[in-house]
Design a protein around this motif. Structure first.
Motif, PDB file in Angstrom:
ATOM      1  N   THR A  27      28.867   7.924  12.924  1.00 12.41           N
ATOM      2  CA  THR A  27      29.175   9.057  13.795  1.00 12.41           C
ATOM      3  C   THR A  27      27.968   9.564  14.559  1.00 12.41           C
ATOM      4  O   THR A  27      28.097  10.474  15.385  1.00 12.41           O
ATOM      5  N   SER A  28      26.804   9.010  14.285  1.00 14.22           N
ATOM      6  CA  SER A  28      25.603   9.438  15.009  1.00 14.22           C
ATOM      7  C   SER A  28      24.673   8.244  15.205  1.00 14.22           C
ATOM      8  O   SER A  28      24.751   7.264  14.457  1.00 14.22           O
ATOM      9  N   VAL A  29      23.821   8.331  16.194  1.00 12.49           N
ATOM     10  CA  VAL A  29      22.877   7.250  16.481  1.00 12.49           C
ATOM     11  C   VAL A  29      21.821   7.165  15.385  1.00 12.49           C
ATOM     12  O   VAL A  29      21.477   6.080  14.920  1.00 12.49           O
ATOM     13  N   TYR A  30      21.332   8.331  15.006  1.00 15.34           N
ATOM     14  CA  TYR A  30      20.307   8.375  13.973  1.00 15.34           C
ATOM     15  C   TYR A  30      20.911   8.910  12.680  1.00 15.34           C
ATOM     16  O   TYR A  30      21.496   9.988  12.652  1.00 15.34           O
ATOM     17  N   SER A  48      16.999   6.013  -3.583  1.00 16.75           N
ATOM     18  CA  SER A  48      16.244   5.514  -2.437  1.00 16.75           C
ATOM     19  C   SER A  48      17.012   5.825  -1.163  1.00 16.75           C
ATOM     20  O   SER A  48      18.204   6.136  -1.197  1.00 16.75           O
ATOM     21  N   GLY A  49      16.306   5.730  -0.033  1.00 16.83           N
ATOM     22  CA  GLY A  49      16.950   5.949   1.251  1.00 16.83           C
ATOM     23  C   GLY A  49      16.223   5.205   2.346  1.00 16.83           C
ATOM     24  O   GLY A  49      15.033   4.882   2.214  1.00 16.83           O
ATOM     25  N   ILE A  50      16.953   4.942   3.431  1.00 11.75           N
ATOM     26  CA  ILE A  50      16.370   4.250   4.577  1.00 11.75           C
ATOM     27  C   ILE A  50      16.892   4.881   5.849  1.00 11.75           C
ATOM     28  O   ILE A  50      18.067   5.225   5.968  1.00 11.75           O
ATOM     29  N   SER A  51      15.983   5.047   6.805  1.00 10.49           N
ATOM     30  CA  SER A  51      16.317   5.672   8.082  1.00 10.49           C
ATOM     31  C   SER A  51      16.772   4.614   9.094  1.00 10.49           C
ATOM     32  O   SER A  51      16.178   3.549   9.177  1.00 10.49           O
ATOM     33  N   SER A  52      17.798   4.957   9.872  1.00 10.60           N
ATOM     34  CA  SER A  52      18.246   4.029  10.909  1.00 10.60           C
ATOM     35  C   SER A  52      17.292   4.014  12.095  1.00 10.60           C
ATOM     36  O   SER A  52      17.236   3.047  12.847  1.00 10.60           O
ATOM     37  N   SER A  70      16.556  -2.165   1.906  1.00 16.52           N
ATOM     38  CA  SER A  70      16.395  -2.837   3.187  1.00 16.52           C
ATOM     39  C   SER A  70      17.732  -2.834   3.916  1.00 16.52           C
ATOM     40  O   SER A  70      18.746  -2.397   3.365  1.00 16.52           O
ATOM     41  N   ARG A  71      17.723  -3.343   5.126  1.00 14.61           N
ATOM     42  CA  ARG A  71      18.963  -3.384   5.903  1.00 14.61           C
ATOM     43  C   ARG A  71      18.998  -4.681   6.689  1.00 14.61           C
ATOM     44  O   ARG A  71      17.955  -5.303   6.944  1.00 14.61           O
ATOM     45  N   ASP A  72      20.182  -5.074   7.113  1.00 15.41           N
ATOM     46  CA  ASP A  72      20.274  -6.259   7.950  1.00 15.41           C
ATOM     47  C   ASP A  72      20.002  -5.874   9.401  1.00 15.41           C
ATOM     48  O   ASP A  72      19.952  -4.696   9.750  1.00 15.41           O
ATOM     49  N   ASN A  73      19.825  -6.853  10.235  1.00 12.29           N
ATOM     50  CA  ASN A  73      19.439  -6.589  11.628  1.00 12.29           C
ATOM     51  C   ASN A  73      20.518  -5.812  12.386  1.00 12.29           C
ATOM     52  O   ASN A  73      20.216  -5.045  13.289  1.00 12.29           O
ATOM     53  N   ALA A  74      21.750  -6.018  12.024  1.00 14.53           N
ATOM     54  CA  ALA A  74      22.840  -5.304  12.687  1.00 14.53           C
ATOM     55  C   ALA A  74      22.980  -3.882  12.180  1.00 14.53           C
ATOM     56  O   ALA A  74      23.787  -3.116  12.709  1.00 14.53           O
ATOM     57  N   LYS A  75      22.221  -3.551  11.147  1.00 15.03           N
ATOM     58  CA  LYS A  75      22.246  -2.213  10.539  1.00 15.03           C
ATOM     59  C   LYS A  75      23.615  -1.856   9.986  1.00 15.03           C
ATOM     60  O   LYS A  75      23.964  -0.670   9.918  1.00 15.03           O
ATOM     61  N   ALA A  96      25.500   6.339   0.272  1.00 19.93           N
ATOM     62  CA  ALA A  96      25.989   7.506   0.995  1.00 19.93           C
ATOM     63  C   ALA A  96      25.367   7.568   2.386  1.00 19.93           C
ATOM     64  O   ALA A  96      24.297   6.995   2.625  1.00 19.93           O
ATOM     65  N   TYR A  97      26.040   8.291   3.278  1.00 15.34           N
ATOM     66  CA  TYR A  97      25.660   8.370   4.692  1.00 15.34           C
ATOM     67  C   TYR A  97      25.195   9.777   5.033  1.00 15.34           C
ATOM     68  O   TYR A  97      25.912  10.756   4.820  1.00 15.34           O
ATOM     69  N   TYR A  98      24.002   9.836   5.608  1.00 16.01           N
ATOM     70  CA  TYR A  98      23.369  11.095   6.000  1.00 16.01           C
ATOM     71  C   TYR A  98      23.387  11.125   7.533  1.00 16.01           C
ATOM     72  O   TYR A  98      22.610  10.442   8.189  1.00 16.01           O
ATOM     73  N   GLU A  99      24.253  11.946   8.058  1.00 11.52           N
ATOM     74  CA  GLU A  99      24.431  12.030   9.497  1.00 11.52           C
ATOM     75  C   GLU A  99      23.288  12.801  10.152  1.00 11.52           C
ATOM     76  O   GLU A  99      22.789  13.780   9.603  1.00 11.52           O
TER      77      GLU A  99
END
Length: 127
Positions: A27-30, A48-52, A70-75, A96-99
């Motif tokens: 729902t958000s870019v970041y 743990s957490g990771i920023s888009s 970590s994340r994949d290239n497509a995020k 979980a998702y942090y908008e």
């Protein structure tokens, strides 16, 4: 936003597991994706957490040096590589998702910042 956690299982102490969190419907870019865990009789705790925005990561002290997010290239998928597992790592793990996450890494640890949660995957570490 939909989140699907997978990859849990039973492993001996010292072993490894990799959890996956497949995410869609952002729902958000970041935003940020976080991993939390909850053991029986205990409160849910942040892992743990990771920023888009730039892939910046953060870890709880109890897992730093053993877990890697970590994340994949497509995020669209976030991973949690867990090495040198200990019996105290036994818990249900949730992603979980942090908008609208900005850059304040300290906020990643606040479960109240996360609006969407996956269903959880069980991790059991035997001694």
């Amino acid at each position: 936003v939909q989140l699907q956690a997978s990859g849990g299982g039973l492993v001996q102490a010292g072993g490894s597991l990799r959890l996956s969190c497949a995410a869609s419907g952002f729902t958000s870019v970041y935003y940020a994706i976080g991993w939390f865990r909850q053991a029986p009789g205990r409160e849910r705790e942040w892992v743990s957490g990771i920023s888009s925005r730039d892939g910046t990561t953060a870890y709880a002290e109890s897992v730093r040096g053993r877990f890697t997010i970590s994340r994949d290239n497509a995020k669209t998928t976030v991973y949690l590589q867990m090495n040198n597992l200990k019996p105290e790592d036994t818990a249900v793990y949730y992603c979980a998702y942090y908008e609208n996450f900005d850059r304040e890494l300290v906020l990643l640890a606040s479960q109240y910042k996360y609006a969407y949660w996956g269903q959880g995957t069980q991790v059991t570490v035997s001694s």
